[in-house]
Design a protein around this motif. Structure first.
Motif, PDB file in Angstrom:
ATOM      1  N   PHE A   1       0.834  -1.211   0.000  1.00 58.80           N
ATOM      2  CA  PHE A   1       0.000   0.000   0.000  1.00 58.80           C
ATOM      3  C   PHE A   1       0.870   1.263   0.000  1.00 58.80           C
ATOM      4  CE2 PHE A   1      -4.040  -2.012   2.037  1.00 58.80           C
ATOM      5  CZ  PHE A   1      -4.175  -2.798   0.906  1.00 58.80           C
ATOM      6  N   SER A   2       2.004   1.213   0.688  1.00 56.55           N
ATOM      7  CA  SER A   2       2.917   2.367   0.700  1.00 56.55           C
ATOM      8  C   SER A   2       3.464   2.628  -0.700  1.00 56.55           C
ATOM      9  CB  SER A   2       4.074   2.118   1.673  1.00 56.55           C
ATOM     10  OG  SER A   2       3.604   1.982   2.985  1.00 56.55           O
TER      11      SER A   2
ATOM     12  N   TYR B   1      -5.115   4.517   3.469  1.00 52.91           N
ATOM     13  CA  TYR B   1      -5.231   3.063   3.482  1.00 52.91           C
ATOM     14  C   TYR B   1      -5.262   2.590   4.921  1.00 52.91           C
ATOM     15  CZ  TYR B   1      -0.088   3.139   4.036  1.00 52.91           C
ATOM     16  OH  TYR B   1       1.197   3.376   4.460  1.00 52.91           O
ATOM     17  N   HIS B   2      -5.999   1.502   5.132  1.00 61.70           N
ATOM     18  CA  HIS B   2      -6.223   1.003   6.489  1.00 61.70           C
ATOM     19  C   HIS B   2      -5.943  -0.491   6.542  1.00 61.70           C
ATOM     20  CE1 HIS B   2      -8.008   0.341  10.409  1.00 61.70           C
ATOM     21  NE2 HIS B   2      -8.772  -0.610   9.886  1.00 61.70           N
TER      22      HIS B   2
ATOM     23  N   LEU C   1       1.796  -8.382 -10.382  1.00 62.18           N
ATOM     24  CA  LEU C   1       0.448  -8.512 -10.931  1.00 62.18           C
ATOM     25  C   LEU C   1      -0.591  -7.838 -10.035  1.00 62.18           C
ATOM     26  CD1 LEU C   1       0.485 -12.193 -12.278  1.00 62.18           C
ATOM     27  CD2 LEU C   1       0.671 -10.074 -13.581  1.00 62.18           C
ATOM     28  N   ILE C   2      -0.478  -8.044  -8.718  1.00 66.94           N
ATOM     29  CA  ILE C   2      -1.439  -7.416  -7.810  1.00 66.94           C
ATOM     30  C   ILE C   2      -1.266  -5.907  -7.797  1.00 66.94           C
ATOM     31  CG2 ILE C   2      -2.087  -7.194  -5.376  1.00 66.94           C
ATOM     32  CD1 ILE C   2      -3.205  -9.657  -6.800  1.00 66.94           C
ATOM     33  N   SER C   3      -0.025  -5.437  -7.914  1.00 72.74           N
ATOM     34  CA  SER C   3       0.201  -3.991  -8.021  1.00 72.74           C
ATOM     35  C   SER C   3      -0.475  -3.439  -9.267  1.00 72.74           C
ATOM     36  CB  SER C   3       1.707  -3.689  -8.057  1.00 72.74           C
ATOM     37  OG  SER C   3       2.328  -4.043  -6.839  1.00 72.74           O
ATOM     38  N   GLN C   4      -0.416  -4.198 -10.365  1.00 69.83           N
ATOM     39  CA  GLN C   4      -1.059  -3.758 -11.599  1.00 69.83           C
ATOM     40  C   GLN C   4      -2.572  -3.644 -11.418  1.00 69.83           C
ATOM     41  OE1 GLN C   4       0.534  -2.853 -14.533  1.00 69.83           O
ATOM     42  NE2 GLN C   4      -1.534  -2.098 -14.988  1.00 69.83           N
TER      43      GLN C   4
END
Length: 449
Positions: free
Chosen positions: A314-315, A334-335, A349-352
């Protein structure tokens, strides 16, 4: 004839009871027979008690027999081999009836076990209840679908949706309804069908819930047709002008099959030639770019799973969009339920996926005054879901079911592959992506792992 011995013994007892008082009065007048007098009196009393006991023996057996039926006891056995033959036939009949009842009970239990296992095995959620809402049947598929545990009355299902119990009472027999429910950050699209029937003096409603979200239905067929139309439109838009320009350029240099002399070419012909060639090149590049976008959808890399720090993920997203958030006056937050939370996924992939969703949120906030975007996680570790929210313009109800279709877009310059690409990435992770939206209030994308 069956109870002849019983009747004979009763007659004998009555005769003896009649003779005993006569003998009693006879010996009573004889002073020297005092002992005999009292003996006959005692004998008479014993005969009366024995006759009452003998007659009530049948009542006792009948009482035991009916009690066995009342409490569904098929283990009771009457002795058929007693010395008292007057009751042998009666006991034999009792045992025959009890054995037949036991066989019916066993068949009933076998049918119940078969029915119970069938209901548990079926993949459709089943719920049956009476007119008071008391649950008569609830299979495993229903509990797994709505993530509920044991419950006795449908009023306890308000945890799913406040109006869910009322909907269960209102749903009519023979009609199929499509309903959407948000259950612990999972969007369920269900086909609901009900049937009413009477069971003894009670009215029972049986409702079936089938998850059709991932089924191949008319929506999938329509999506395929839309995809074909997009391909046809895009290719024809590129090929038609290329074909026409090619024909025009050929006419400049060739007349009736003969090549035109170079000296007769004017500056206008050369200029038109260059313009046509540039147009052909531009359209060719556009067609190549379109094909490349399609290749991105069909040639996703195999994910490399690893344990990621959600805090770092998240950072990274925050740092990537920090300047853009500042320039667009967007409040981003973000929490995490736990700063130590981790995620099993392919980081790239998840960042994309998150980048695609954040990019869509930024564009949806263009006309919003107080802009905000947030990312949050569930309570589990490893993380089982991530939610991306914004308060932008939202997604209209008539298109929210088609936003994951390849090349479908509501943006003027959108390619229509971002959300479909995100869905494919989530499928590679064994998860799903779903969306819900309230126009001009909230749009939420849930990544379920």
């Amino acid at each position: 004839m069956i109870y002849k011995r019983f009747y004979v013994w009763i007659v004998v007892q009555i005769i003896l009871l009649s003779l005993t008082p006569v003998l009693f009065w006879y010996v009573f007048s004889k002073e020297y027979m005092v002992v005999t007098t009292y003996s006959l009196l005692a004998l008479w009393i014993l005969q009366i008690v024995y006759l009452i006991w003998y007659i009530n023996k049948t009542n006792r057996d009948l009482s035991r027999f009916f009690a066995a039926f009342q409490y569904q006891d098929s283990t009771l056995v009457f002795n058929q081999h007693k010395n008292d033959k007057a009751f042998q036939n009666l006991h034999q009949s009792f045992n025959g009836i009890i054995n037949a009842f036991g066989k019916v009970k066993i068949e009933k239990e076998k049918d119940f076990v078969f029915f119970q296992n069938t209901v548990e095995l079926v993949g459709v959620g089943l719920l049956a209840f009476d007119h008071k809402g008391n649950v008569r049947l609830c299979n495993k598929a229903f509990k797994e679908l709505f993530l509920v545990k044991e419950f006795q009355n449908i009023s306890e299902l308000e945890c799913i949706d406040g109006e869910f119990p009322d909907f269960l009472f209102r749903v009519k027999t023979g009609t199929q309804k499509l309903r959407k429910y948000l259950v612990k950050n999972r969007i369920l699209k269900l086909a609901v069908k009900a049937v009413d029937f009477r069971l003894e003096d009670d009215c029972i409603k049986l409702i079936a819930f089938q998850d059709i979200k991932n089924a191949i239905d008319q929506g999938e067929i329509d999506a395929m047709h839309k995809l074909i139309r997009v391909f046809t439109h895009e290719i024809m838009n590129s090929v038609s002008p290329i074909s026409m320009l090619s024909g025009s350029l050929i006419d400049l240099y060739e007349k009736n099959g003969d090549q035109t002399c170079k000296e007769l070419l004017s500056e206008g012909a050369i200029s038109n030639t260059l313009m046509g060639l540039k147009t052909i090149r531009k359209r060719s590049k556009g067609l190549i770019a379109f094909v490349d976008e399609y290749k991105n959808l069909t040639q996703l890399p195999k994910p490399h799973f690893e344990l990621l720090s959600v805090e770092k993920l998240f950072s990274h997203i925050d740092a990537l969009f920090k300047e853009e958030f500042k320039s667009e006056n967007i409040e981003f937050m973000y929490h995490l339920h736990d700063s130590e939370q981790e995620l099993i996924a392919d980081e790239k992939l998840i960042s994309q996926v998150l980048i695609n969703l954040i990019r869509n949120s930024i564009e949806a906030l263009k006309s919003t005054e107080s802009k905000s975007i947030s990312i949050s996680t569930g309570q589990g570790n490893p993380v089982n879901f991530i939610i991306v929210r914004d308060n932008g313009m939202g997604i209209p109800d008539d298109v929210i079911d088609t936003i994951f279709t390849p090349f479908f877009t509501t943006k003027e310059k959108g390619s229509g592959i971002g959300l479909n690409l995100s869905r494919q990435i989530m499928r590679l992770h064994g998860g799903t992506i779903s969306a819900r939206s309230k126009p001009d209030r909230l749009t939420e994308f849930s990544l379920q792992f």
